[in-house]
Design a protein around this motif. Structure first.
Motif, mmCIF file in Angstrom:
data_model
loop_
_atom_site.group_PDB
_atom_site.id
_atom_site.type_symbol
_atom_site.label_atom_id
_atom_site.label_comp_id
_atom_site.label_asym_id
_atom_site.label_seq_id
_atom_site.Cartn_x
_atom_site.Cartn_y
_atom_site.Cartn_z
ATOM 1 N N MET A 73 0.821 -1.181 0.000
ATOM 2 C CA MET A 73 0.000 0.000 0.000
ATOM 3 C C MET A 73 0.871 1.253 0.000
ATOM 4 S SD MET A 73 -3.309 -0.047 2.425
ATOM 5 C CE MET A 73 -4.053 -1.630 2.225
ATOM 6 N N MET A 74 0.476 2.249 -0.746
ATOM 7 C CA MET A 74 1.196 3.503 -0.831
ATOM 8 C C MET A 74 0.457 4.563 -0.005
ATOM 9 S SD MET A 74 2.017 5.466 -4.332
ATOM 10 C CE MET A 74 2.178 7.214 -4.351
ATOM 11 N N HIS A 75 1.193 5.398 0.738
ATOM 12 C CA HIS A 75 0.585 6.434 1.560
ATOM 13 C C HIS A 75 1.009 7.805 1.082
ATOM 14 C CE1 HIS A 75 -0.905 3.613 4.580
ATOM 15 N NE2 HIS A 75 0.232 2.970 4.416
ATOM 16 N N ASN A 76 0.074 8.712 1.073
ATOM 17 C CA ASN A 76 0.322 10.092 0.733
ATOM 18 C C ASN A 76 -0.801 10.901 1.370
ATOM 19 O OD1 ASN A 76 1.506 12.313 -0.440
ATOM 20 N ND2 ASN A 76 1.594 11.436 -2.475
ATOM 21 N N THR A 77 -0.739 12.233 1.266
ATOM 22 C CA THR A 77 -1.800 13.051 1.852
ATOM 23 C C THR A 77 -2.225 14.176 0.920
ATOM 24 O OG1 THR A 77 -0.231 14.512 2.977
ATOM 25 C CG2 THR A 77 -1.032 12.619 4.221
ATOM 26 N N MET A 78 -3.423 14.694 1.194
ATOM 27 C CA MET A 78 -3.969 15.875 0.512
ATOM 28 C C MET A 78 -4.421 16.839 1.604
ATOM 29 S SD MET A 78 -6.720 14.146 -2.089
ATOM 30 C CE MET A 78 -7.500 12.895 -1.086
ATOM 31 N N THR A 79 -4.563 18.111 1.243
ATOM 32 C CA THR A 79 -5.013 19.125 2.194
ATOM 33 C C THR A 79 -6.139 19.934 1.575
ATOM 34 O OG1 THR A 79 -2.764 19.281 3.064
ATOM 35 C CG2 THR A 79 -4.267 21.043 3.647
ATOM 36 N N PHE A 80 -7.159 20.229 2.394
ATOM 37 C CA PHE A 80 -8.291 21.039 1.953
ATOM 38 C C PHE A 80 -8.916 21.702 3.167
ATOM 39 C CE2 PHE A 80 -12.931 21.238 0.858
ATOM 40 C CZ PHE A 80 -12.849 22.166 -0.165
ATOM 41 N N LYS A 81 -9.035 23.028 3.142
ATOM 42 C CA LYS A 81 -9.631 23.809 4.232
ATOM 43 C C LYS A 81 -8.999 23.493 5.582
ATOM 44 C CE LYS A 81 -14.079 24.730 2.073
ATOM 45 N NZ LYS A 81 -15.545 24.633 2.193
ATOM 46 N N GLY A 82 -7.701 23.229 5.590
ATOM 47 C CA GLY A 82 -6.997 22.947 6.837
ATOM 48 C C GLY A 82 -7.091 21.507 7.309
ATOM 49 N N TYR A 83 -7.783 20.667 6.571
ATOM 50 C CA TYR A 83 -7.909 19.251 6.919
ATOM 51 C C TYR A 83 -6.974 18.438 6.032
ATOM 52 C CZ TYR A 83 -11.869 20.532 9.753
ATOM 53 O OH TYR A 83 -12.653 21.096 10.720
ATOM 54 N N HIS A 84 -6.470 17.347 6.578
ATOM 55 C CA HIS A 84 -5.553 16.478 5.853
ATOM 56 C C HIS A 84 -6.237 15.137 5.627
ATOM 57 C CE1 HIS A 84 -2.056 19.124 6.449
ATOM 58 N NE2 HIS A 84 -2.736 19.471 7.529
ATOM 59 N N GLY A 85 -6.033 14.602 4.446
ATOM 60 C CA GLY A 85 -6.618 13.318 4.115
ATOM 61 C C GLY A 85 -5.581 12.366 3.566
ATOM 62 N N SER A 86 -5.735 11.104 3.901
ATOM 63 C CA SER A 86 -4.796 10.101 3.404
ATOM 64 C C SER A 86 -5.165 9.691 1.980
ATOM 65 C CB SER A 86 -4.783 8.874 4.317
ATOM 66 O OG SER A 86 -6.045 8.226 4.309
ATOM 67 N N VAL A 87 -4.162 9.201 1.271
ATOM 68 C CA VAL A 87 -4.335 8.659 -0.075
ATOM 69 C C VAL A 87 -3.737 7.262 -0.044
ATOM 70 C CG1 VAL A 87 -3.719 8.870 -2.518
ATOM 71 C CG2 VAL A 87 -4.131 10.939 -1.143
ATOM 72 N N GLU A 88 -4.571 6.280 -0.256
ATOM 73 C CA GLU A 88 -4.096 4.900 -0.255
ATOM 74 C C GLU A 88 -4.618 4.185 -1.488
ATOM 75 O OE1 GLU A 88 -3.967 2.943 3.566
ATOM 76 O OE2 GLU A 88 -4.694 4.795 4.493
ATOM 77 N N ILE A 89 -3.886 3.167 -1.872
ATOM 78 C CA ILE A 89 -4.222 2.403 -3.072
ATOM 79 C C ILE A 89 -4.474 0.953 -2.674
ATOM 80 C CG2 ILE A 89 -3.378 1.579 -5.305
ATOM 81 C CD1 ILE A 89 -1.510 4.054 -5.321
ATOM 82 N N SER A 90 -5.552 0.402 -3.184
ATOM 83 C CA SER A 90 -5.829 -1.018 -3.001
ATOM 84 C C SER A 90 -5.774 -1.677 -4.380
ATOM 85 C CB SER A 90 -7.194 -1.233 -2.360
ATOM 86 O OG SER A 90 -7.473 -2.618 -2.285
ATOM 87 N N PRO A 91 -4.598 -2.225 -4.742
ATOM 88 C CA PRO A 91 -4.487 -2.860 -6.062
ATOM 89 C C PRO A 91 -5.455 -4.032 -6.236
ATOM 90 C CG PRO A 91 -2.318 -2.591 -5.051
ATOM 91 C CD PRO A 91 -3.352 -2.259 -4.010
ATOM 92 N N ASP A 92 -5.733 -4.755 -5.160
ATOM 93 C CA ASP A 92 -6.643 -5.899 -5.251
ATOM 94 C C ASP A 92 -8.052 -5.473 -5.648
ATOM 95 O OD1 ASP A 92 -4.545 -7.531 -4.489
ATOM 96 O OD2 ASP A 92 -5.131 -7.557 -2.372
ATOM 97 N N ASP A 93 -8.485 -4.308 -5.135
ATOM 98 C CA ASP A 93 -9.831 -3.812 -5.429
ATOM 99 C C ASP A 93 -9.844 -2.794 -6.554
ATOM 100 O OD1 ASP A 93 -10.902 -5.326 -3.279
ATOM 101 O OD2 ASP A 93 -10.268 -3.758 -1.881
ATOM 102 N N ASP A 94 -8.643 -2.398 -7.037
ATOM 103 C CA ASP A 94 -8.507 -1.394 -8.091
ATOM 104 C C ASP A 94 -9.232 -0.102 -7.713
ATOM 105 O OD1 ASP A 94 -7.487 -0.467 -10.509
ATOM 106 O OD2 ASP A 94 -9.287 -1.061 -11.626
#
Length: 112
Positions: free
Chosen positions: A1-22
Motif C-alpha cells: 500500500m502507498m501512503h500520501n496526503t492531501m489538504t483542503f480547508k486545513g484538513y488532511h486526508g490520506s491517499v491509499e491504493i488497493s491494487p486488489d480492489d482497483d
C-alpha cells in the motif's frame, strides 16, 4: 500500500491504493470522527475528499456543533522516566520550561 496526503480547508486526508480492489481510498486525518472516502481516479479521490470535508463542516453547522480542528495543539506523550528526566535537566540548564524545550526539539526536527 502507498501512503500520501492531501489538504483542503486545513484538513488532511490520506491517499491509499488497493491494487486488489482497483480503488483509491482514504480518510480525514487527525480528528476523532471517522470520515472515509474513495474513488477510481486521483482526481475523483481529491473531489471525494473535498466533498467529505464539506459534508462534515455542513453537518457540524446544521447540528450547531463546532467542527474539530486537526491537532488541537496539546499533546500527551510518554517519554519514559530516563528520557523525561534528561529532558527536564536539559531544559533547566537552558533556563526554559520542559514544554518549551520539547517544543523546540520538535520544531527543529520538522523544520518549522
Amino acid at each position: 500500500m502507498m501512503h500520501n496526503t492531501m489538504t483542503f480547508k486545513g484538513y488532511h486526508g490520506s491517499v491509499e491504493i488497493s491494487p486488489d480492489d482497483d480503488i483509491l481510498f482514504g480518510q480525514v486525518l487527525f480528528i476523532s470522527p471517522l470520515i472515509n472516502y474513495e474513488a477510481e481516479t486521483a482526481k475523483g479521490l481529491e473531489k471525494a475528499f473535498q466533498d467529505a470535508v464539506n459534508d462534515y463542516l455542513t453537518d457540524c453547522a446544521q447540528q450547531d456543533v463546532t467542527p474539530e480542528k486537526p491537532c488541537k495543539g496539546s499533546l500527551n506523550i510518554r517519554l519514559g522516566h530516563d528520557l523525561h528526566l534528561a529532558a527536564s535537566v536539559a531544559a533547566f540548564q537552558a533556563s526554559m520550561s520542559t514544554n518549551d524545550f520539547i517544543k523546540r526539539a520538535v520544531q527543529k526536527s520538522v523544520g518549522s
